[in-house]
Design an enzyme around this catalytic site. Structure first.
Site, short mmCIF file in Angstrom:
data_model
loop_
_atom_site.label_atom_id
_atom_site.label_comp_id
_atom_site.label_asym_id
_atom_site.label_seq_id
_atom_site.Cartn_x
_atom_site.Cartn_y
_atom_site.Cartn_z
N GLN A 171 0.84 -1.21 0.00
CA GLN A 171 0.00 0.00 0.00
C GLN A 171 0.88 1.25 0.00
OE1 GLN A 171 -3.27 0.95 -0.08
NE2 GLN A 171 -4.01 -1.11 -0.50
N SER A 172 1.98 1.20 -0.74
CA SER A 172 2.99 2.25 -0.69
C SER A 172 2.50 3.60 -1.21
CB SER A 172 4.21 1.81 -1.50
OG SER A 172 5.11 2.87 -1.67
N ASN A 173 2.57 4.61 -0.35
CA ASN A 173 2.29 5.98 -0.78
C ASN A 173 3.36 6.48 -1.75
OD1 ASN A 173 -0.04 6.48 1.01
ND2 ASN A 173 1.48 6.29 2.64
N CYS A 186 5.02 4.67 -3.92
CA CYS A 186 4.74 4.11 -5.24
C CYS A 186 3.60 4.86 -5.93
CB CYS A 186 4.41 2.63 -5.12
SG CYS A 186 5.85 1.58 -4.77
#
Length: 330
Positions: free
Chosen positions: A75-77, A79
Protein backbone atom coordinates in the site's frame (compact mmCIF):
# COMPACT_ATOMS: atom_id res chain seq x y z
CA UNK A 1 22.33 26.93 1.45
CA UNK A 2 21.92 27.26 -2.30
CA UNK A 3 19.31 24.73 -3.43
CA UNK A 4 18.83 26.45 -6.79
CA UNK A 5 21.96 24.70 -8.09
CA UNK A 6 20.00 21.43 -8.31
CA UNK A 7 17.43 20.67 -11.05
CA UNK A 8 13.86 20.59 -9.75
CA UNK A 9 10.35 20.04 -11.07
CA UNK A 10 7.46 21.72 -9.26
CA UNK A 11 4.33 19.68 -8.51
CA UNK A 12 2.71 21.96 -5.89
CA UNK A 13 1.48 25.50 -6.31
CA UNK A 14 2.89 27.60 -3.48
CA UNK A 15 3.51 26.43 0.09
CA UNK A 16 1.62 23.90 2.16
CA UNK A 17 -0.09 25.41 5.24
CA UNK A 18 1.56 25.68 8.64
CA UNK A 19 -1.46 25.62 10.97
CA UNK A 20 -2.04 25.92 14.71
CA UNK A 21 -4.27 23.16 16.14
CA UNK A 22 -6.14 24.79 19.05
CA UNK A 23 -8.60 22.03 19.93
CA UNK A 24 -5.95 19.32 19.82
CA UNK A 25 -3.61 21.46 21.91
CA UNK A 26 -6.34 21.93 24.53
CA UNK A 27 -7.25 18.24 24.50
CA UNK A 28 -3.67 17.09 25.15
CA UNK A 29 -2.90 19.83 27.66
CA UNK A 30 0.72 20.13 26.64
CA UNK A 31 2.66 22.34 24.22
CA UNK A 32 1.16 24.37 21.39
CA UNK A 33 0.80 21.93 18.49
CA UNK A 34 1.30 23.16 14.95
CA UNK A 35 1.02 21.04 11.82
CA UNK A 36 2.83 21.28 8.50
CA UNK A 37 0.23 20.08 6.01
CA UNK A 38 2.34 18.12 3.55
CA UNK A 39 -0.66 15.87 3.05
CA UNK A 40 -1.82 18.75 0.81
CA UNK A 41 1.14 18.57 -1.56
CA UNK A 42 0.45 18.11 -5.28
CA UNK A 43 0.04 14.90 -7.32
CA UNK A 44 -2.54 12.19 -6.68
CA UNK A 45 -3.51 12.42 -3.02
CA UNK A 46 -0.42 14.33 -1.90
CA UNK A 47 2.15 13.38 0.72
CA UNK A 48 5.81 13.85 1.51
CA UNK A 49 7.17 11.90 -1.45
CA UNK A 50 5.99 14.70 -3.76
CA UNK A 51 8.79 16.93 -2.44
CA UNK A 52 11.40 14.24 -3.01
CA UNK A 53 10.12 13.49 -6.50
CA UNK A 54 10.56 17.12 -7.54
CA UNK A 55 14.32 16.53 -7.36
CA UNK A 56 14.35 12.86 -8.36
CA UNK A 57 12.25 13.26 -11.49
CA UNK A 58 14.23 16.33 -12.52
CA UNK A 59 17.36 14.19 -12.26
CA UNK A 60 15.68 11.39 -14.26
CA UNK A 61 14.66 13.78 -17.03
CA UNK A 62 18.16 15.27 -17.13
CA UNK A 63 19.43 11.74 -17.81
CA UNK A 64 16.93 11.21 -20.61
CA UNK A 65 14.85 8.61 -18.78
CA UNK A 66 11.52 7.51 -20.23
CA UNK A 67 10.64 5.08 -17.43
CA UNK A 68 10.58 5.30 -13.63
CA UNK A 69 11.03 2.20 -11.48
CA UNK A 70 10.56 2.17 -7.73
CA UNK A 71 9.57 -0.07 -4.82
CA UNK A 72 7.58 -0.10 -1.60
CA UNK A 73 5.10 -2.00 0.51
CA UNK A 74 1.83 -3.22 -0.99
CA UNK A 75 0.00 0.00 0.00
CA UNK A 76 2.99 2.25 -0.69
CA UNK A 77 2.29 5.98 -0.78
CA UNK A 78 5.68 6.45 -2.40
CA UNK A 79 4.74 4.11 -5.24
CA UNK A 80 1.45 5.97 -5.73
CA UNK A 81 3.20 9.31 -5.99
CA UNK A 82 6.03 8.07 -8.21
CA UNK A 83 3.43 6.73 -10.59
CA UNK A 84 1.57 10.05 -10.41
CA UNK A 85 4.75 11.98 -11.25
CA UNK A 86 5.33 9.63 -14.19
CA UNK A 87 1.82 10.35 -15.45
CA UNK A 88 2.43 14.07 -15.09
CA UNK A 89 5.65 13.83 -17.12
CA UNK A 90 4.44 11.34 -19.74
CA UNK A 91 6.74 8.57 -18.49
CA UNK A 92 6.08 4.89 -17.90
CA UNK A 93 6.29 3.53 -14.35
CA UNK A 94 6.95 0.04 -13.00
CA UNK A 95 6.51 -0.90 -9.34
CA UNK A 96 8.11 -3.59 -7.19
CA UNK A 97 5.86 -4.28 -4.18
CA UNK A 98 7.17 -6.07 -1.09
CA UNK A 99 4.80 -8.25 0.95
CA UNK A 100 6.15 -7.20 4.34
CA UNK A 101 3.13 -8.89 5.85
CA UNK A 102 2.82 -12.33 4.15
CA UNK A 103 -0.19 -12.63 1.86
CA UNK A 104 -1.03 -8.93 2.10
CA UNK A 105 -0.99 -8.10 -1.61
CA UNK A 106 -4.34 -8.07 -3.35
CA UNK A 107 -4.48 -6.66 -6.87
CA UNK A 108 -8.14 -5.76 -6.34
CA UNK A 109 -7.63 -4.04 -2.98
CA UNK A 110 -8.77 -0.48 -2.35
CA UNK A 111 -6.53 2.38 -1.26
CA UNK A 112 -3.30 2.80 -3.17
CA UNK A 113 -3.64 -0.56 -4.96
CA UNK A 114 -6.75 0.77 -6.67
CA UNK A 115 -4.94 3.98 -7.59
CA UNK A 116 -2.05 2.04 -9.15
CA UNK A 117 -4.51 0.61 -11.66
CA UNK A 118 -6.44 3.83 -12.11
CA UNK A 119 -3.30 5.72 -13.11
CA UNK A 120 -2.19 3.01 -15.55
CA UNK A 121 0.88 1.45 -13.95
CA UNK A 122 3.02 -0.22 -16.63
CA UNK A 123 3.67 -3.28 -14.50
CA UNK A 124 3.77 -4.58 -10.92
CA UNK A 125 6.19 -7.17 -9.55
CA UNK A 126 5.34 -8.62 -6.12
CA UNK A 127 8.18 -10.03 -4.01
CA UNK A 128 8.26 -11.63 -0.53
CA UNK A 129 9.16 -9.62 2.54
CA UNK A 130 12.90 -9.32 3.08
CA UNK A 131 13.72 -9.51 -0.65
CA UNK A 132 16.59 -7.55 -2.16
CA UNK A 133 14.49 -4.75 -3.61
CA UNK A 134 17.31 -3.11 -5.54
CA UNK A 135 18.07 -6.43 -7.22
CA UNK A 136 14.38 -6.82 -8.11
CA UNK A 137 14.27 -3.30 -9.58
CA UNK A 138 17.47 -3.93 -11.55
CA UNK A 139 15.79 -6.94 -13.18
CA UNK A 140 12.86 -4.76 -14.21
CA UNK A 141 15.29 -2.14 -15.50
CA UNK A 142 17.08 -4.76 -17.58
CA UNK A 143 13.77 -5.74 -19.19
CA UNK A 144 13.05 -2.08 -19.96
CA UNK A 145 16.46 -1.66 -21.59
CA UNK A 146 15.94 -4.81 -23.65
CA UNK A 147 12.76 -3.20 -24.99
CA UNK A 148 14.68 -0.06 -25.95
CA UNK A 149 13.71 2.06 -22.94
CA UNK A 150 15.84 4.19 -20.63
CA UNK A 151 14.91 3.43 -17.00
CA UNK A 152 15.62 5.46 -13.88
CA UNK A 153 15.53 3.63 -10.55
CA UNK A 154 14.22 5.48 -7.49
CA UNK A 155 14.98 3.81 -4.12
CA UNK A 156 12.24 3.02 -1.63
CA UNK A 157 10.71 6.17 -0.20
CA UNK A 158 12.76 8.29 -2.60
CA UNK A 159 15.31 8.40 0.21
CA UNK A 160 18.73 9.14 -1.21
CA UNK A 161 20.87 12.26 -1.44
CA UNK A 162 18.84 13.51 -4.42
CA UNK A 163 15.34 12.96 -3.05
CA UNK A 164 16.22 14.08 0.47
CA UNK A 165 16.86 17.57 -0.91
CA UNK A 166 13.07 17.94 -0.98
CA UNK A 167 12.99 18.08 2.81
CA UNK A 168 15.96 20.37 3.07
CA UNK A 169 13.77 22.69 0.99
CA UNK A 170 10.81 21.98 3.28
CA UNK A 171 12.81 23.03 6.34
CA UNK A 172 13.54 26.35 4.66
CA UNK A 173 9.85 26.71 3.78
CA UNK A 174 8.84 26.13 7.41
CA UNK A 175 11.38 28.69 8.60
CA UNK A 176 10.02 31.28 6.19
CA UNK A 177 6.45 30.62 7.35
CA UNK A 178 7.47 30.77 11.01
CA UNK A 179 9.11 34.15 10.37
CA UNK A 180 5.92 35.48 8.78
CA UNK A 181 3.84 34.20 11.72
CA UNK A 182 6.34 35.46 14.34
CA UNK A 183 6.49 31.87 15.56
CA UNK A 184 9.40 30.51 17.58
CA UNK A 185 9.65 26.76 16.93
CA UNK A 186 10.96 24.66 19.82
CA UNK A 187 10.85 21.24 18.14
CA UNK A 188 9.86 19.53 14.89
CA UNK A 189 8.43 15.99 15.00
CA UNK A 190 8.25 13.79 11.90
CA UNK A 191 7.97 10.21 10.70
CA UNK A 192 11.24 8.27 10.58
CA UNK A 193 10.80 5.49 8.03
CA UNK A 194 12.88 5.14 4.87
CA UNK A 195 14.69 8.22 6.15
CA UNK A 196 14.57 10.97 3.55
CA UNK A 197 12.04 13.20 5.31
CA UNK A 198 13.75 12.96 8.69
CA UNK A 199 17.25 13.35 7.25
CA UNK A 200 16.29 16.26 5.00
CA UNK A 201 14.59 18.20 7.79
CA UNK A 202 17.56 17.59 10.08
CA UNK A 203 20.00 18.88 7.46
CA UNK A 204 17.76 21.83 6.64
CA UNK A 205 17.30 23.06 10.21
CA UNK A 206 20.92 22.36 11.17
CA UNK A 207 22.33 23.87 7.98
CA UNK A 208 20.40 27.08 8.63
CA UNK A 209 21.90 27.35 12.13
CA UNK A 210 18.49 27.30 13.83
CA UNK A 211 19.22 24.97 16.74
CA UNK A 212 15.73 23.50 16.28
CA UNK A 213 15.79 19.76 17.10
CA UNK A 214 14.13 17.33 14.70
CA UNK A 215 12.67 14.27 16.44
CA UNK A 216 11.84 11.29 14.26
CA UNK A 217 9.32 8.70 15.46
CA UNK A 218 10.33 5.24 14.22
CA UNK A 219 7.56 3.42 12.35
CA UNK A 220 9.43 0.28 11.26
CA UNK A 221 12.83 -0.18 12.95
CA UNK A 222 14.51 0.12 16.37
CA UNK A 223 17.04 2.87 17.08
CA UNK A 224 19.98 0.52 16.59
CA UNK A 225 19.25 0.37 12.85
CA UNK A 226 17.21 3.55 12.33
CA UNK A 227 19.71 6.11 13.63
CA UNK A 228 22.56 4.92 11.37
CA UNK A 229 20.15 4.91 8.41
CA UNK A 230 19.15 8.54 9.04
CA UNK A 231 22.72 9.66 9.62
CA UNK A 232 23.98 8.02 6.42
CA UNK A 233 21.30 9.79 4.35
CA UNK A 234 21.76 13.12 6.13
CA UNK A 235 25.54 13.02 5.75
CA UNK A 236 25.33 12.26 2.01
CA UNK A 237 22.76 15.02 1.50
CA UNK A 238 24.79 17.56 3.47
CA UNK A 239 27.88 16.71 1.42
CA UNK A 240 26.02 17.73 -1.75
CA UNK A 241 25.63 21.13 -0.10
CA UNK A 242 29.26 21.31 0.99
CA UNK A 243 28.42 20.68 4.66
CA UNK A 244 29.65 18.20 7.27
CA UNK A 245 26.58 17.02 9.19
CA UNK A 246 27.04 16.00 12.88
CA UNK A 247 25.77 12.57 13.90
CA UNK A 248 24.59 13.83 17.30
CA UNK A 249 21.85 15.90 15.62
CA UNK A 250 20.00 12.69 14.66
CA UNK A 251 17.25 11.95 17.20
CA UNK A 252 15.00 8.91 16.83
CA UNK A 253 12.29 7.68 19.21
CA UNK A 254 11.40 4.00 19.33
CA UNK A 255 8.57 2.16 21.05
CA UNK A 256 5.63 2.99 18.76
CA UNK A 257 6.02 0.41 15.97
CA UNK A 258 3.99 -2.20 17.82
CA UNK A 259 3.99 -5.76 16.43
CA UNK A 260 5.46 -4.62 13.11
CA UNK A 261 5.36 -2.31 10.12
CA UNK A 262 1.78 -1.47 9.06
CA UNK A 263 0.28 -3.55 11.89
CA UNK A 264 -2.12 -1.69 14.19
CA UNK A 265 -1.59 -0.52 17.76
CA UNK A 266 -4.17 0.87 20.17
CA UNK A 267 -2.06 4.04 20.45
CA UNK A 268 -2.21 4.54 16.68
CA UNK A 269 -5.99 4.10 16.63
CA UNK A 270 -6.34 6.64 19.45
CA UNK A 271 -4.09 9.10 17.61
CA UNK A 272 -5.90 8.85 14.28
CA UNK A 273 -9.31 9.20 15.90
CA UNK A 274 -8.20 12.11 18.10
CA UNK A 275 -6.82 14.10 15.15
CA UNK A 276 -9.95 13.43 13.08
CA UNK A 277 -12.38 14.32 15.87
CA UNK A 278 -10.66 17.49 17.09
CA UNK A 279 -9.21 19.01 13.90
CA UNK A 280 -10.86 17.09 11.00
CA UNK A 281 -7.45 16.06 9.67
CA UNK A 282 -6.93 12.52 8.41
CA UNK A 283 -3.84 10.53 9.37
CA UNK A 284 -2.94 7.08 8.05
CA UNK A 285 -2.39 3.95 10.18
CA UNK A 286 1.05 3.02 8.84
CA UNK A 287 3.02 6.26 9.09
CA UNK A 288 1.43 9.42 10.44
CA UNK A 289 -0.88 7.62 12.85
CA UNK A 290 2.03 5.91 14.61
CA UNK A 291 4.12 9.07 14.40
CA UNK A 292 1.40 11.13 16.05
CA UNK A 293 0.94 8.44 18.69
CA UNK A 294 4.64 8.94 19.44
CA UNK A 295 4.15 12.69 19.83
CA UNK A 296 1.21 12.08 22.18
CA UNK A 297 3.44 9.73 24.18
CA UNK A 298 6.20 12.33 24.47
CA UNK A 299 3.68 14.95 25.62
CA UNK A 300 2.24 12.63 28.27
CA UNK A 301 5.77 11.83 29.45
CA UNK A 302 6.38 15.55 30.03
CA UNK A 303 8.99 15.94 27.30
CA UNK A 304 7.52 19.33 26.30
CA UNK A 305 6.49 22.29 28.43
CA UNK A 306 3.32 24.34 28.18
CA UNK A 307 3.87 27.30 25.92
CA UNK A 308 6.45 25.55 23.74
CA UNK A 309 5.70 25.31 20.03
CA UNK A 310 5.95 21.86 18.46
CA UNK A 311 5.52 21.38 14.69
CA UNK A 312 4.17 18.01 13.58
CA UNK A 313 5.01 17.32 9.93
CA UNK A 314 2.04 15.56 8.30
CA UNK A 315 3.62 13.39 5.62
CA UNK A 316 0.30 12.32 4.08
CA UNK A 317 -0.90 8.81 3.35
CA UNK A 318 -4.64 9.26 3.79
CA UNK A 319 -5.55 7.49 0.47
CA UNK A 320 -4.37 4.25 2.12
CA UNK A 321 -6.58 4.88 5.17
CA UNK A 322 -9.62 3.40 3.45
CA UNK A 323 -7.83 0.07 2.94
CA UNK A 324 -7.27 -0.21 6.69
CA UNK A 325 -10.78 0.63 7.89
CA UNK A 326 -11.02 -2.68 9.78
CA UNK A 327 -8.41 -1.35 12.20
CA UNK A 328 -10.98 1.17 13.46
CA UNK A 329 -14.06 -1.01 13.74
CA UNK A 330 -15.14 -1.51 17.34
Amino acid sequence: MNLSQFPRRRYTEGQTPLEFLPRLTQELGGPNIWIKRDDLLGLAGGGNKTRKLEFLVADALAQGADTLITCGAVQSNHCRLTLAAACKEGLRCYLVLEERVPGSYNAKASGNNFLFQLMGVAGITVVPGGSDLMEAMEKVAADVRNQGGNPYIIPGGGSNAVGTMGYVACAEEILAQAFDKELTIDCVVCTSGSGGTHAGLAVGFWGNNTGIPVVGINISRPNATQRPLIYKDAKATAERLGLDFPEEFVECVEGYVGPGYSLPTKEMVEAVELMARTEAILLDPVYTGKTFSGLIGLIRQGQFKKGQNVVFVHTGGSPALYHYKDYFEQ
